[in-house]
Motif scaffolding. Sequence first.
Motif, PDB file in Angstrom:
ATOM      1  N   SER A 116     -31.460  -3.449 -13.771  1.00  0.00           N
ATOM      2  CA  SER A 116     -30.076  -3.263 -13.347  1.00  0.00           C
ATOM      3  C   SER A 116     -29.261  -4.409 -13.926  1.00  0.00           C
ATOM      4  N   VAL A 117     -28.298  -4.113 -14.801  1.00  0.00           N
ATOM      5  CA  VAL A 117     -27.521  -5.153 -15.473  1.00  0.00           C
ATOM      6  C   VAL A 117     -26.155  -5.277 -14.820  1.00  0.00           C
ATOM      7  N   ARG A 118     -25.803  -6.506 -14.457  1.00  0.00           N
ATOM      8  CA  ARG A 118     -24.494  -6.809 -13.865  1.00  0.00           C
ATOM      9  C   ARG A 118     -23.747  -7.740 -14.813  1.00  0.00           C
ATOM     10  N   LEU A 119     -22.508  -7.401 -15.161  1.00  0.00           N
ATOM     11  CA  LEU A 119     -21.705  -8.199 -16.077  1.00  0.00           C
ATOM     12  C   LEU A 119     -20.622  -8.968 -15.330  1.00  0.00           C
ATOM     13  N   THR A 120     -20.380 -10.206 -15.766  1.00  0.00           N
ATOM     14  CA  THR A 120     -19.336 -11.041 -15.174  1.00  0.00           C
ATOM     15  C   THR A 120     -18.417 -11.538 -16.286  1.00  0.00           C
ATOM     16  N   ASP A 121     -17.280 -12.105 -15.891  1.00  0.00           N
ATOM     17  CA  ASP A 121     -16.301 -12.548 -16.878  1.00  0.00           C
ATOM     18  C   ASP A 121     -16.785 -13.728 -17.708  1.00  0.00           C
ATOM     19  N   ASP A 122     -17.585 -14.607 -17.110  1.00  0.00           N
ATOM     20  CA  ASP A 122     -18.067 -15.777 -17.841  1.00  0.00           C
ATOM     21  C   ASP A 122     -19.400 -16.232 -17.251  1.00  0.00           C
ATOM     22  N   MET A 123     -19.971 -17.282 -17.866  1.00  0.00           N
ATOM     23  CA  MET A 123     -21.279 -17.744 -17.420  1.00  0.00           C
ATOM     24  C   MET A 123     -21.212 -18.383 -16.032  1.00  0.00           C
ATOM     25  N   ASP A 124     -20.126 -19.052 -15.722  1.00  0.00           N
ATOM     26  CA  ASP A 124     -19.987 -19.615 -14.375  1.00  0.00           C
ATOM     27  C   ASP A 124     -20.020 -18.504 -13.330  1.00  0.00           C
ATOM     28  N   GLY A 125     -19.329 -17.406 -13.621  1.00  0.00           N
ATOM     29  CA  GLY A 125     -19.341 -16.271 -12.706  1.00  0.00           C
ATOM     30  C   GLY A 125     -20.709 -15.642 -12.596  1.00  0.00           C
ATOM     31  N   ALA A 126     -21.460 -15.668 -13.698  1.00  0.00           N
ATOM     32  CA  ALA A 126     -22.813 -15.110 -13.683  1.00  0.00           C
ATOM     33  C   ALA A 126     -23.713 -15.911 -12.744  1.00  0.00           C
ATOM     34  N   PHE A 127     -23.645 -17.227 -12.833  1.00  0.00           N
ATOM     35  CA  PHE A 127     -24.465 -18.058 -11.951  1.00  0.00           C
ATOM     36  C   PHE A 127     -24.045 -17.884 -10.489  1.00  0.00           C
ATOM     37  N   ALA A 128     -22.750 -17.715 -10.246  1.00  0.00           N
ATOM     38  CA  ALA A 128     -22.277 -17.513  -8.874  1.00  0.00           C
ATOM     39  C   ALA A 128     -22.812 -16.201  -8.298  1.00  0.00           C
ATOM     40  N   LEU A 129     -22.793 -15.137  -9.101  1.00  0.00           N
ATOM     41  CA  LEU A 129     -23.308 -13.849  -8.637  1.00  0.00           C
ATOM     42  C   LEU A 129     -24.811 -13.935  -8.367  1.00  0.00           C
ATOM     43  N   VAL A 130     -25.519 -14.639  -9.203  1.00  0.00           N
ATOM     44  CA  VAL A 130     -26.962 -14.787  -8.997  1.00  0.00           C
ATOM     45  C   VAL A 130     -27.247 -15.466  -7.666  1.00  0.00           C
TER      46      VAL A 130
END
Length: 319
Positions: A116-130
């Motif tokens: 399941s792939v989730r996309l975020t606006d930037d890498m900071d947002g990716a770490f926050a979602l994780v």
Amino acid sequence: MIGITEIEAAAERIAGHVVRTPTVPSPGLSALLEVPVTAKLELLQRTGSFKARGATAKLLSLTDAERAAGVVAVSGGNHGIAVAVMAAALDVKATVVMPRSAPPRSVETAEEAGASVRLTDDMDGAFALVTRLQDEGLTLVHPFADPEVIAGQGTVGLEFAEDAGELTDVLVSIGGGGLIAGVAAALRARRPDLRIWGVETEGAEAMSRALAAGGPVPVALSSIVTTLSAPAVSQLTYDHVAAQVEEVLVVPDREAVEGSLVLAEHAKLWTEPAAGCLLPAARRVVERVGGGARIGLVVCGGNATAADMTAWAARFGLR
């Protein structure tokens, strides 16, 4: 600090799941740099990069409960592919979080593997979602801030030490530092006289900034090389590099792309710029240490499409 015992244990655990990639002399690069060059071909690894090693080591360490709940990974490309593919092979449900800047082919490959792939606006947002997904019960397979992952990546260095001829200097690309931390630990144990050099691209300088600051610091990301674009290194990877690496060299994006083109022409290797950056850095190392150098390159990955390379070459006016 990760030691040779942990790396040897990881090598035993992941054997049969990953490829023992070739370690070969490169006549073309040796002629180009005018010193002997040996390449460790991790671009021939499962999923196209060394990342399969650390992902597999972590996945095989999970408890039954963690396997049942599933895992989550954050990635600029290659780590996400590796977790998706290796999790599917080991029957573990995976979620992969990537920034929208990640290569489209990386997103497609992770999805095709069943993640399941989730996309975020930037890498900071990716770490926050994780972080939020961890709170929901998923186990994080961190790209570099995990001893199991670093030990898995260290098996690259273990094989290099066993399979290469005489070397004086080894160059390793750095994103968050998991690869160089593991490789440095293995090489320091097996070939303590080697000099180990890290390589980053401008705009993805998390390790060199950390070394200047005396510890991990957040960095602004602007490099096109998303597979090296970590918003900060971890304390664990910083500690390894500070103790075991000669220096971290920083290469402009243009030189990293040009390096990939030169590797294709002279070494017959299709690399991504995360590996292409090694070539201009190797030229600097040879200039610094002299003609007695015997260079080793950890060719970390080859997950760039023809369209990617064409676009980057046009952007920088390269033929």
